[in-house]
Design an enzyme around this catalytic site. Structure first.
Site, short mmCIF file in Angstrom:
data_model
loop_
_atom_site.label_atom_id
_atom_site.label_comp_id
_atom_site.label_asym_id
_atom_site.label_seq_id
_atom_site.Cartn_x
_atom_site.Cartn_y
_atom_site.Cartn_z
N VAL A 169 0.82 -1.21 0.00
CA VAL A 169 0.00 0.00 0.00
C VAL A 169 0.86 1.26 0.00
CG1 VAL A 169 -1.71 1.30 1.34
CG2 VAL A 169 -1.85 -1.17 1.25
N GLY A 187 6.38 3.62 4.94
CA GLY A 187 6.61 4.58 6.01
C GLY A 187 8.07 4.61 6.38
N TYR A 205 9.52 3.50 8.89
CA TYR A 205 10.03 2.30 9.57
C TYR A 205 9.70 1.00 8.85
CZ TYR A 205 11.50 5.06 13.51
OH TYR A 205 12.15 5.96 14.32
N VAL A 253 3.85 -0.54 4.31
CA VAL A 253 2.45 -0.76 4.71
C VAL A 253 1.87 -1.74 3.69
CG1 VAL A 253 0.22 0.30 5.17
CG2 VAL A 253 2.30 1.60 5.59
N LYS A 277 1.10 -2.39 8.99
CA LYS A 277 2.30 -1.54 8.92
C LYS A 277 3.45 -2.20 9.67
CE LYS A 277 3.42 3.28 9.92
NZ LYS A 277 2.77 4.56 10.22
N ASP A 306 0.31 16.52 13.60
CA ASP A 306 0.92 16.30 12.29
C ASP A 306 -0.18 16.12 11.24
OD1 ASP A 306 2.86 15.98 10.36
OD2 ASP A 306 3.22 13.86 10.81
N1 ATP Z 1 -4.73 2.24 6.87
C1 ATP Z 1 -4.35 2.57 5.65
N2 ATP Z 1 -5.18 2.42 4.60
C2 ATP Z 1 -4.78 2.77 3.37
N3 ATP Z 1 -3.57 3.29 3.08
C3 ATP Z 1 -2.70 3.46 4.09
C4 ATP Z 1 -3.03 3.11 5.42
N4 ATP Z 1 -1.98 3.41 6.21
C5 ATP Z 1 -1.04 3.91 5.42
N5 ATP Z 1 -1.46 3.94 4.15
C6 ATP Z 1 -0.70 4.45 2.99
O1 ATP Z 1 0.66 4.22 3.20
C7 ATP Z 1 1.36 5.47 3.22
C8 ATP Z 1 2.49 5.41 4.22
O2 ATP Z 1 1.99 5.04 5.49
P1 ATP Z 1 2.24 5.88 6.80
O3 ATP Z 1 1.56 7.19 6.63
O4 ATP Z 1 1.82 5.13 7.97
O5 ATP Z 1 3.74 6.03 6.73
P2 ATP Z 1 4.55 7.29 7.16
O6 ATP Z 1 3.62 8.28 7.79
O7 ATP Z 1 5.37 7.77 6.05
O8 ATP Z 1 5.43 6.66 8.20
P3 ATP Z 1 5.54 7.10 9.65
O9 ATP Z 1 4.58 6.24 10.41
O10 ATP Z 1 6.92 6.86 9.96
O11 ATP Z 1 5.14 8.54 9.68
C9 ATP Z 1 0.30 6.52 3.55
O12 ATP Z 1 0.61 7.79 3.07
C10 ATP Z 1 -0.92 5.94 2.89
O13 ATP Z 1 -1.00 6.32 1.55
#
Ligand code: ATP
Length: 719
Positions: free
Chosen positions: A413, A416, A418, A421, A450, A558
């Site tokens: 998906v 992130g 770490y 996803v 994640k 954030d």
């Molecule tokens: N529950 C979800 N459903 C659909 N897409 C998701 C979901 N969680 C994350 N994503 C997708 O994955 C991308 C990266 O995930 P996430 O935002 O958790 O990472 P990040 O914010 O870059 O990492 P961090 O947790 O270190 O801030 C998101 O921008 C989103 O597009």
């Protein structure tokens, strides 16, 4: 009214910076020591640029800043920006549904201000209800580089500001994913993509639909059969949420799948993310190396067979870190409303008495935090020493495996800081009916999973705080209905945290329409923007989600498009609580202030840049919501940093506001009618107050005429 609002903001807020973990840590210190020792919060900058691995040519998203220092010693580095201030000329695409497209493009005139140009369409006939619907089409000059965004001295020039977001994008996946509407809708939306007109003949219907404050009731006025609203198949996942009932009403605006009906209600049709669209096309789920969360391998090599894949997390062995009982709603029912029996008392002191039963962090969460952080610390030692031990079982007896509970990985998906996803899916069973807390279709239930992998050399304490914070805050907010309250529709459900031999795994609700960032990027590619009524609906949902957090003692800190996820019919979910701040626990009456820069640069409120200044985290959320809104409306940032020293666009805004008490950009911003434009403008002025004590709260904003009269596709108690 302003005076009243000001008073509201002057509510006494107390003390100091503290993070989520500290809110709890301090509970174990004596009251004496709590008073004396300042608690240092170092917010870990955990979010580096996260670019979807699938789209490597896509520019980096916003990075989260989390630090505790002022502008002089700012930890903020020059970054690349992806939602740029862009050159003028994009008309808003509107199209009527029942009539043929007017082939003569209307003109949208751009409005220049000192600090940059914005997109605005002056009315053909001033005062007409369709003010925002006609414009001048101008060729845009596109920038092909994102690297020009930061000048060496950290300031930005207006020419710097004219980067077009869409010029930075790859076009590889254009039109691959269908809209989530009917087949008819899909075809229409393709036609619409290039449409930039609205014809004049149904202006009266449009006026009625967007009449302010109240649109006319549909059934009395309009014959049946013009346009019957259909519910989306995935709406059944939201059984508990009241929605506008379907009615036979005329659709008066249609733009990229967004439809506004003559009764003033509307319908979103947000594109499904490419992954889920592909999965739904096929009848069966692909087995993505079942049992592993790692990427599918292209081929099998002999050496690979014997090699230990240290960095792969092994889903078969992943075990929940949660005590078994906390998976069930009943057992997690909050007891603290009128029961203080299990309080973390210290030497008979009663300072931990529950005084704020609404706080999302109370006794249950405290216990969970203790148990989680112990386990995470223990496991981290193993990981960092590369012992590669199997995780300990948390419960006696047979715990269900990851696969039984969440299925197996079927795709990627996002990524992130770490880890990745992943999308996991499992077959639906009779037991699942009728409550679904995540996306599902006829056959499968989907989860976003994640991966949180400690980096080599990383500080275990910080890593532990980050994942505990991310999980506990998300879990407690999304499980607040455990004590009989209504669920929060705009908070992403966080279900579980597991570990395997190399990493931690957070299981969340899956939002199949991706995030707002991707949506804006997609619109930009098609040279369109969000319809103001659609943006208003998203804003209202966002504010309700943030209000829910604030009501329960948590500020997000954030808020940005990357952290706002969607369902295809427009349900917005706030996610990513890794930098959230607990300003009030169940044992506190006071609201804690904090200091330091936290969040992602363009969304950061100005007071955060003031060295050493303590601020109310709720008000920084409000500022960020404002920035998210203008980003939705313009498709670009108004400034890159809300600091007069560092950004000339912001400096120009600041000076203009000081001098004239107005901001030309807001003054000339059009909506579908003058009343809405005016109500929104007033609200924007209340948000973009650089002095926090003059800024409106999220509560106050929701009570303003703009939001009060915004038709939202969810009906909230207060509306
Ligand atoms: N529950 C979800 N459903 C659909 N897409 C998701 C979901 N969680 C994350 N994503 C997708 O994955 C991308 C990266 O995930 P996430 O935002 O958790 O990472 P990040 O914010 O870059 O990492 P961090 O947790 O270190 O801030 C998101 O921008 C989103 O597009």
């Amino acid at each position: 009214m302003v005076a009243q609002e000001d008073r509201k903001h002057q509510r006494p807020v107390t003390r100091r910076v503290r993070s989520f973990s500290e809110s709890f840590k301090c509970l174990f210190k004596s009251p004496h020591s709590r008073g004396l020792s300042p608690i240092n919060v170092t917010r870990l900058p955990y979010r580096s640029s996260s670019t979807s691995p699938k789209r490597s040519s896509e520019p980096a998203r916003r990075s989260t800043i989390s630090a505790q220092s002022g502008p002089k010693n700012s930890p903020i580095r020059q970054r690349t920006y992806t939602l740029k201030c862009r050159s003028p000329g994009l008309p808003t695409a509107f199209k009527r549904t029942r009539s043929g497209a007017n082939k003569s493009p209307t003109r949208q005139q751009s409005v220049s201000s000192k600090e940059g140009e914005i997109l605005n369409a002056p009315p053909r006939n001033p005062g007409s209800i369709s003010n925002g619907l006609h414009g001048t089409q101008r060729t845009r000059s596109r920038s092909s580089s994102i690297s020009s965004c930061g000048s060496s001295n950290g300031t930005t020039s207006s020419s710097d500001s004219q980067w077009a977001m869409d010029s930075l994008l790859d076009n590889s996946d254009n039109d691959v994913t269908p809209y989530r509407g009917s087949k008819k809708d899909t075809i229409r939306s393709k036609d619409r993509a290039s449409s930039t007109f609205i014809d004049n003949c149904d202006r009266e219907a449009l006026r009625r639909a967007t009449s302010y404050p109240n649109p006319l009731p549909s059934k009395q006025l309009f014959p049946k059969g013009l346009y019957t609203r259909k519910s989306h198949p995935d709406e059944e996942s939201l059984e508990s949420l009241p929605r506008f009932v379907g009615a036979d009403v005329e659709c008066v605006i249609e733009q990229d799948g967004f439809k506004v009906y003559e009764d003033g209600s509307h319908e979103h049709n947000i594109k499904l993310s490419g992954l889920i669209a592909k999965l739904e096309k096929n009848d069966s789920l692909p087995l993505h190396r079942q049992g592993s969360l790692s990427r599918p391998k292209l081929g099998l090599t002999l050496s690979g067979l014997f090699k230990h894949h240290k960095d792969e997390c092994d889903i078969e062995n992943a075990l929940s870190l949660l005590p078994e009982e906390s998976h069930t709603k009943e057992s997690t029912e909050s007891k603290f409303a009128d029961n203080n029996d299990n309080l973390p008392m210290q030497n008979g002191e009663d300072y931990l008495k529950v005084v704020n039963p609404d706080a999302s962090l109370g006794n249950d969460e405290l216990k969970l935090i203790n148990s989680l952080s112990n386990k995470i610390h223990r496991s981290l030692e193993n990981y960092l020493q590369e012992k590669n031990l199997k995780p300990e079982k948390c419960t006696s007896g047979e715990a269900s495996t990851f696969q039984e509970k969440y299925g197996h990985p079927v795709g990627l998906v996002g990524a992130g800081a770490y880890g990745e996803v992943k999308l996991c899916a499992r077959s639906r069973t009779a037991k699942d009916f009728p409550t679904f807390e995540t996306y599902h279709d006829d056959k499968y239930i989907y989860y976003a999973v994640k991966e949180l992998k400690p980096k080599v050399g990383s500080d275990p304490e910080k890593f532990c705080t980050k994942i505990t914070s991310e999980f506990i805050i998300g879990h407690s907010l999304s499980h607040y209905h455990k004590n009989g309250k209504k669920p929060a529709p705009n908070i992403l459900n966080v279900f579980d945290i597991l570990e395997d031999s190399t990493s931690f795994i957070e299981v969340m609700e899956f939002c199949p329409a991706g995030d707002l960032y991707s949506m804006l990027v997609g619109k930009s590619k098609l040279k369109g923007r969000l319809h103001p009524l659609e943006a208003d609906c998203f804003m209202k949902q966002l504010l309700h989600g943030v209000k829910f957090m604030h009501d329960h003692g948590v500020a997000h800190c954030d808020l940005k498009p990357e952290n706002l996820l969607f369902y295809p019919h427009g349900l917005l979910k706030i996610c990513d609580f890794g930098t959230s701040s607990v300003f009030q626990t169940a044992w506190e009456r006071k609201v804690h202030t904090q200091r330091g820069i936290i969040g992602s640069e363009p969304y950061v409120a100005p007071e955060e840049f003031v060295d050493g200044e303590y601020y109310d985290p709720r008000l920084i959320d409000c500022w960020s919501c404002g920035v998210v809104y203008v980003t939705m409306i313009f498709g670009h940032y108004l400034w890159k940093v809300a600091s007069v020293e560092r950004d000339i666009s912001y400096d120009a805004f600041y000076k203009e506001m000081k001098r004239t008490k107005q901001f030309k950009t807001f003054e000339e911003l059009k909506h579908v009618n003058l009343d809405l434009a005016s109500a929104r403008k007033i609200a924007l002025y209340h948000i973009f107050q650089w002095e926090p004590k003059r800024r409106i709260s999220v509560d106050g904003l929701l009570a303003m005429p703009w939001m009060e009269h915004t038709k939202c596709c969810l009906i909230y108690d207060s509306t």
